[in-house]
Structures are given as structure tokens and as C-alpha cells.
Design an enzyme around this catalytic site. Structure first.
Site: not given
Ligand code: IPM
Ligand code: MG
Length: 365
Positions: A139, A190, A223, A247, A251
Site C-alpha cells: 500500500y 507467503k 492461500d 485486506d 473480507d
Molecule cells: C479496507 C478497505 C480499504 C483498504 C480501501 C477503502 C482503501 O478495503 O479498509 O479494508 O484497502 O484498506
Molecule cells: Mg478491504
């Protein structure tokens, strides 16, 4: 006194954050030492002031003890001229406030089993925290860019870089958190392919050896971890991982909890000389432009993020537990916003969910 700055932001942010404000005011009335301020952020700031970030707002961000953040992201950014969009201010806040520790607790709220795509017997017992490094890796790594050479051949690059100290401080955060929970850390990397992760893993092992032998440490390649998260999520206590993997995995893990709408997060900085640490609390669901403006968004993720603020910034552990259990009782009563409803069952609005949580807060005190 802890000064909290609310930044509702984009999409559903301005719908869910008033519910957080009502909850925060409930605690203020009962003597919790917090004060509230609020500023426009994102598209709303652009529309009101012609800039995405006023100097005055940035100053408040730097001074606040914690930021209560709604969400960022909207199709309306497409209409804002590029010279005004040089920064992503959420990433800038993470970086400039040095918010390197991102805590993403993933816990199945009892009664929410139906909302997940996974079978209830797979979900049972899930209670983990993903500790995501938030200010390093791809990032922010330099060099980065997109270039075209003289012959018109394009090339793009980012840098996956971590220093010893960056790995040590996030690993330390994970080990310390594990000591307050199940005493198990699973490091995810990884290291079978990338030098950065060989270095990362060696650094984690070294810190573990020297200071945290009372915590059980295991390792997974990323993975395999993605697969294990949906195969047997209850096996995890604390997951330690770098920025991009965190990240993605968070999710994925979120589906275990049934809905992104339920999940909070905390981003914490290093302790400063005066003992304070910068902090930003936000739900992990994002701005959800598809449902914005309809008053149907789930405020629970944002309200539970405020509970994390009570815990980590205010140090009001009892208040935090009280708020978390109020949310759980509302869910147990069967109240559902659309995102977590059973098909064909009635749903409540954002405000009605806030009302119910406030009633629960009142009911048992
Ligand atoms: C998160 C989001 C952010 C990230 C985006 C909005 C920049 O997906 O906080 O997980 O990638 O960190
Ligand atoms: Mg995210």
C-alpha cells in the site's frame, strides 16, 4: 476527557453515523468522559467547501483522541477533477497518524447463523481477530508507479517492503492481544515464494522466541489460510498478517459473521510520549453506494466500532461490554436490517435499529 471526531463520509456513512452519535451521547449523559465533534468528509466536503479536505478538518483529525469514521467511496468522485484527488485521505490518515495496528474481530453473533452462506455447524464457535499491518507493504512501499518507455512499452510496479521494526511492532500487537484471549497466534504470509515474507516470518519467530513463548505460534501460507477460513473458521484465535493479505482475508472471514454490516474495526497508532495513541474506528463494510439514501443500512458495525473505541481509547471496558451485549440482545430478539434478514422476514430501518439498541442500553441499567 477523550475528544472524538465523527467523519460520516460517503455512501451510507451519513446514515449510520447519526446512530453512533446517539449511542455515544447516551454514554456521555451517564458520565463516560468523551466529547464529540463532527466534520464533513469526502464528497460531502467537496460539495460544501470545494475541497475533499479542509486544513481545519485535517487539524482536527490530528488533534482528536479518536476518529469515528463512517465510510469512503462513491461514484460521485468521478466528477471531481483529478487535481483535487491526489490523496486518498483514509490512507493518508492511516499513514500520517501511524495507525499500524488494524484489529478486525470476526465473531458470530448468536442468532446470526442464518445470515451466513456457510452452514451453521461450520460457523459455530467462530471468534477470531485479524491483526492486519496497516501502514506498510504494497500500500505504501516505494518505488511505485506506472511508466511508458521511449518505445511505448508500459510498465507498472509497487514495492512490498517491511523493516524489522515494522514487523516486530505488529507481531507484538498480535502476541499481546492473544495473551488476553486464547493465547494462539497464526502468522499468515507467503514465505515459500517471496523474500519479504521469509524475512517477515523469521522476524515473527525471533520475537516469539525471545518474548512470547507462552503464546502458541503457528504459520500458514496465505492461500491455505483463505481456504481454512471457510473450511473451519473456529480454529483461529488471532491471525497476524501484512497489509494487503489482511485486506483480502478480512473480507473473506467476514462472511463467516453473516454480514459485513455487523463487523467493527479499530486502527491504532503507537503510544506517543504523553501516553496517548491515535486511533480510528470504522465499520468494515464500506460505503455501499447501491443502498445509500434508503435508510436501510445496518448501523451495528459502526456502533460496535464505537464499542471498540470505548475499550481501546476511553479505557471504559464495562461500557464496551455493555454496548456489545445490547447489540447482541437486539439481534437475539430477531431485529434485522435488510442485509442480515432471513428471506421473506420483516426488516427494520437504520434508525429503528438504533432505537432498539438504545432501548436495550436503557432497559437493564
Ligand atoms: C479496507 C478497505 C480499504 C483498504 C480501501 C477503502 C482503501 O478495503 O479498509 O479494508 O484497502 O484498506
Ligand atoms: Mg478491504
Amino acid at each position: 476527557m477523550h475528544h472524538l471526531l465523527i467523519l460520516p463520509g460517503d455512501g451510507i456513512g451519513p446514515e449510520i453515523m447519526p446512530e453512533v452519535r446517539r449511542v455515544a451521547e447516551w454514554f456521555m449523559k451517564r458520565g463516560t468522559p468523551i466529547s464529540l465533534d463532527e466534520e464533513l468528509y469526502g464528497v460531502a466536503s467537496w460539495k460544501a467547501y470545494g475541497t475533499l479536505m479542509r486544513d481545519a478538518t485535517w487539524e482536527k483529525i490530528q488533534k482528536a483522541d479518536a476518529i469515528l469514521f463512517g465510510a469512503t467511496g462513491s461514484p460521485e468522485y468521478d466528477e471531481i477533477p483529478a487535481e483535487h484527488k491526489k490523496h486518498d485521505y483514509l490512507l493518508k490518515m492511516r499513514h500520517e497518524l501511524d495507525l499500524f495496528t488494524n484489529l478486525r474481530p470476526i465473531k458470530l453473533v448468536p442468532g446470526m447463523e442464518d445470515a451466513s452462506t456457510l452452514r451453521p455447524e461450520i460457523l459455530r464457535g467462530t471468534d477470531m481477530v485479524i491483526v492486519r499491518e496497516l501502514t506498510g507493504g504494497l500500500y505504501f512501499g516505494e518505488p511505485r508507479g506506472i511508466e511508458v518507455d521511449g518505445a511505448g512499452v508500459g510498465r507498472a510496479f509497487n514495492t512490498l517492503v517491511y523493516t524489522t521494526e515494522e514487523v516486530r511492532r505488529i507481531a507484538r500487537a498480535a502476541f499481546e492481544l492473544a495473551r488476553s484471549r486464547g493465547r494462539r497466534v497464526c502468522n499468515v504470509d507467503k514465505s515459500n515464494v517471496l523474500e519479504t515474507f521469509r524475512f517477515w516470518r523469521d522476524t515473527v519467530i525471533e520475537l516469539h522466541q525471545s518474548e512470547f513463548q507462552d503464546v502458541e505460534l503457528s504459520h500458514l501460507y496465505v492461500d491455505n489460510c483463505a481456504m481454512q477460513l471457510v473450511r473451519r473458521p473456529a480454529q483461529f484465535d488471532v491471525i497476524l498478517t501484512e497489509n494487503l493479505f489482511g485486506d483480502i482475508l478480512s473480507d473473506c472471514a467476514a462472511m463467516v459473521a453473516g454480514s459485513l454490516g455487523m463487523l467493527p474495526s479499530a486502527s491504532l497508532g503507537a503510544r506517543l510520549a504523553d501516553g496517548r495513541r491515535h486511533a480510528l474506528y470504522e465499520p468494515i463494510h464500506g460505503s455501499a453506494p447501491d443502498i445509500a439514501g434508503q435508510s436501510i443500512a445496518n448501523p451495528c458495525g459502526a456502533i460496535l466500532s464505537f464499542a471498540m473505541c470505548l475499550r481501546y481509547t476511553v479505557g471504559a471496558l464495562e461500557d464496551a461490554l455493555w454496548l456489545e451485549s445490547a447489540v447482541e440482545r437486539v439481534i437475539a430478539r430477531g431485529l434485522r436490517t435488510a442485509d442480515i434478514a432471513r428471506p421473506g422476514s420483516p426488516t427494520v430501518s437504520t434508525v429503528a435499529m438504533g432505537d432498539a439498541i438504545l432501548q436495550e442500553l436503557d432497559a437493564h441499567r
